[in-house]
Design a protein around this motif. Structure first.
Motif, short mmCIF file in Angstrom:
data_model
loop_
_atom_site.label_atom_id
_atom_site.label_comp_id
_atom_site.label_asym_id
_atom_site.label_seq_id
_atom_site.Cartn_x
_atom_site.Cartn_y
_atom_site.Cartn_z
N VAL A 18 0.51 -0.95 -0.37
CA VAL A 18 0.03 -0.07 0.45
C VAL A 18 0.82 1.50 -0.15
O VAL A 18 0.12 2.07 -0.21
CB VAL A 18 -0.88 -0.33 1.61
N ALA A 19 1.93 1.39 0.96
CA ALA A 19 2.64 1.82 1.14
C ALA A 19 3.80 2.68 -0.55
O ALA A 19 3.34 3.73 -0.68
CB ALA A 19 3.80 1.82 1.40
N ASP A 20 3.43 1.43 -1.63
CA ASP A 20 4.18 1.96 -2.45
C ASP A 20 3.53 1.83 -3.70
O ASP A 20 4.20 2.93 -3.68
CB ASP A 20 5.17 0.52 -3.06
N ALA A 21 2.04 1.98 -3.57
CA ALA A 21 1.03 2.66 -3.97
C ALA A 21 0.87 4.23 -4.27
O ALA A 21 0.51 4.88 -4.61
CB ALA A 21 -0.32 1.59 -3.94
N SER A 73 3.98 6.64 -5.61
CA SER A 73 3.52 6.07 -7.00
C SER A 73 2.51 6.99 -7.03
O SER A 73 2.22 7.12 -8.33
CB SER A 73 3.43 5.00 -7.50
N GLY A 74 1.49 7.37 -6.42
CA GLY A 74 0.29 7.94 -6.39
C GLY A 74 -1.21 7.83 -7.47
O GLY A 74 -2.13 8.20 -7.63
N ILE A 75 -0.80 6.56 -7.28
CA ILE A 75 -2.02 5.98 -7.35
C ILE A 75 -2.89 5.52 -6.05
O ILE A 75 -3.13 5.46 -5.27
CB ILE A 75 -1.36 3.69 -7.40
N ASP A 76 -4.07 6.28 -7.05
CA ASP A 76 -5.49 6.73 -6.37
C ASP A 76 -6.01 5.03 -5.68
O ASP A 76 -6.22 4.40 -7.15
CB ASP A 76 -6.35 7.25 -7.60
N LEU A 116 -8.91 4.16 -5.72
CA LEU A 116 -10.29 3.46 -6.54
C LEU A 116 -9.55 3.76 -7.77
O LEU A 116 -9.94 2.54 -9.21
CB LEU A 116 -11.49 5.14 -6.58
N SER A 117 -8.87 3.35 -8.31
CA SER A 117 -7.92 3.39 -10.00
C SER A 117 -7.72 1.50 -9.87
O SER A 117 -7.75 1.11 -9.11
CB SER A 117 -6.57 3.51 -9.83
N SER A 118 -8.18 1.70 -11.70
CA SER A 118 -8.05 0.33 -11.74
C SER A 118 -6.63 -0.45 -11.55
O SER A 118 -6.13 -1.74 -12.05
CB SER A 118 -8.45 0.37 -13.17
N ARG A 119 -5.84 0.28 -11.60
CA ARG A 119 -4.17 0.15 -11.92
C ARG A 119 -4.21 -0.68 -10.09
O ARG A 119 -3.13 -1.15 -10.10
CB ARG A 119 -3.51 1.14 -11.80
N PHE A 120 -4.57 -0.86 -9.39
CA PHE A 120 -4.60 -1.37 -7.87
C PHE A 120 -5.42 -2.57 -7.51
O PHE A 120 -5.47 -3.22 -7.03
CB PHE A 120 -4.22 -0.40 -6.56
N PRO A 174 6.30 7.95 3.41
CA PRO A 174 5.60 7.90 2.85
C PRO A 174 5.51 6.33 3.40
O PRO A 174 4.17 5.80 3.79
CB PRO A 174 6.48 7.12 1.40
N ASN A 175 6.93 6.03 3.95
CA ASN A 175 6.15 4.59 5.18
C ASN A 175 5.46 5.23 6.57
O ASN A 175 4.82 4.27 7.29
CB ASN A 175 7.69 3.76 5.32
#
Length: 312
Positions: free
Chosen positions: A222-225, A228-231, A233-237, A293-294
């Motif tokens: 989760v911290a990595d995501a 990386s600025g991943i939402d 709710l994004s399909s990327r996750f 981030p961590n």
């Protein structure tokens, strides 16, 4: 220059750049008195008076008031003492101007309406001491009970928000929002409950059941995501959250279906209150701390991802 030379008001005006009217006022006030008067009654000044007037003009340009200047000229006060006092006063004025500039930048950036500008201006006008009193009142009102957990109080006080003298627009906006939070009784109750839970360091039930290895893996993913600025709710996750759900289901001997996802979200919500999370984020911004981030709370992000229908 001959020390016996005498100067008219007109000559003093030419030498110092001050108007005749101003010099006459200084003379009438007794700050730069004429040395003698001519037979025709005109004021004449010697070299000492000229030097006194030049110093007076310099001190006036530095913003000193006439009464203080007269005490300096009469040697009741030293120039060093007066300069130090005025430098301190100017420091205060500079801080006020810097804060007003930051407020104006927030207003310009937000397109704030008049009703929003008024409280924002009032809040940011508070002195450093008044801001500290406001936060102290929040601390006392939240943790001032006899049964307050000392560890919880210490944790919150260690991260006291302190608006800098020259805040950025982001810090001003965060401070204004923070003031609104700490004055709310419902938030104080939430903060009290969450601070006690966090200070105790007690693991959630799902953390204990899943085990340290899986929880460490989850927090890192989760911290990595987040880094990386991943939402959430994004399909990327979707693939990552699916993997996490299956890992938890396997360890807990459950079926990785929608019901299990909801159960996981509920379990992590026990350690999450959106308003308390927002408080810590605002403190981070106001204090100008580097975002590590961590150390960013991962549960709010994870809960959103678990409840995302597209991830199911």
């Amino acid at each position: 220059m001959d020390v016996t030379t005498l100067y008219s008001i007109g000559e003093l005006s030419r030498r110092t750049g001050s108007s005749v009217r101003t010099i006459r006022f200084y003379s009438d006030s007794g700050v730069v008195a004429p040395t003698i008067r001519s037979p025709a009654g005109y004021r004449l000044y010697d070299l000492d008076a000229l030097l006194r007037l030049e110093l007076l003009c310099t001190l006036r340009e530095l913003g000193m008031d006439l009464d203080t200047i007269q005490r300096v000229l009469d040697r009741e006060l030293s120039v060093a003492e007066v300069a130090a006092a005025h430098a301190g006063a100017m420091d205060v004025q500079i801080r006020v101007l810097q804060l007003r500039r930051s407020v104006l930048r927030v207003v310009a950036g937000r397109g704030s309406d008049p009703e929003e500008i008024k409280p924002m201006h009032r809040i940011t006008q508070l002195s450093g001491e008044e801001r500290r009193c406001l936060i102290d009142d929040f601390m006392d009102g939240t943790f001032g009970t006899v049964d307050a957990d000392p560890a919880a109080v210490a944790m919150v006080r260690a991260a006291t928000p302190d608006l800098p003298d020259d805040p950025s627009s982001e810090q001003v906006a965060a401070w204004v929002e923070l003031v609104g939070l700490v004055g709310d009784e419902d938030f104080r109750a939430r903060m009290r409950r969450m601070a006690v839970w966090q200070a105790a360091g007690r693991p959630l039930g799902i953390e204990s059941e899943a085990g340290e290895e899986l929880m460490k893996f989850t927090r890192q993913k989760v911290a990595d995501a987040m880094e990386s600025g991943i939402d959430p709710l994004s399909s990327r996750f979707v693939a990552v959250i699916d993997d996490l759900v299956h890992r938890f289901a396997e360890v807990l001997a459950c079926t990785p279906d929608t019901e299990f996802r909801d159960w996981m979200a509920q379990q992590f919500e026990e350690a999450h209150d959106p308003r308390v999370d927002r408080y810590w984020r605002l403190v981070w911004i106001v204090n100008g701390w580097q975002v590590v981030p961590n150390l960013i709370p991962v549960y709010p992000w994870l809960i959103q991802a678990l409840r995302n229908e597209r991830a199911a």
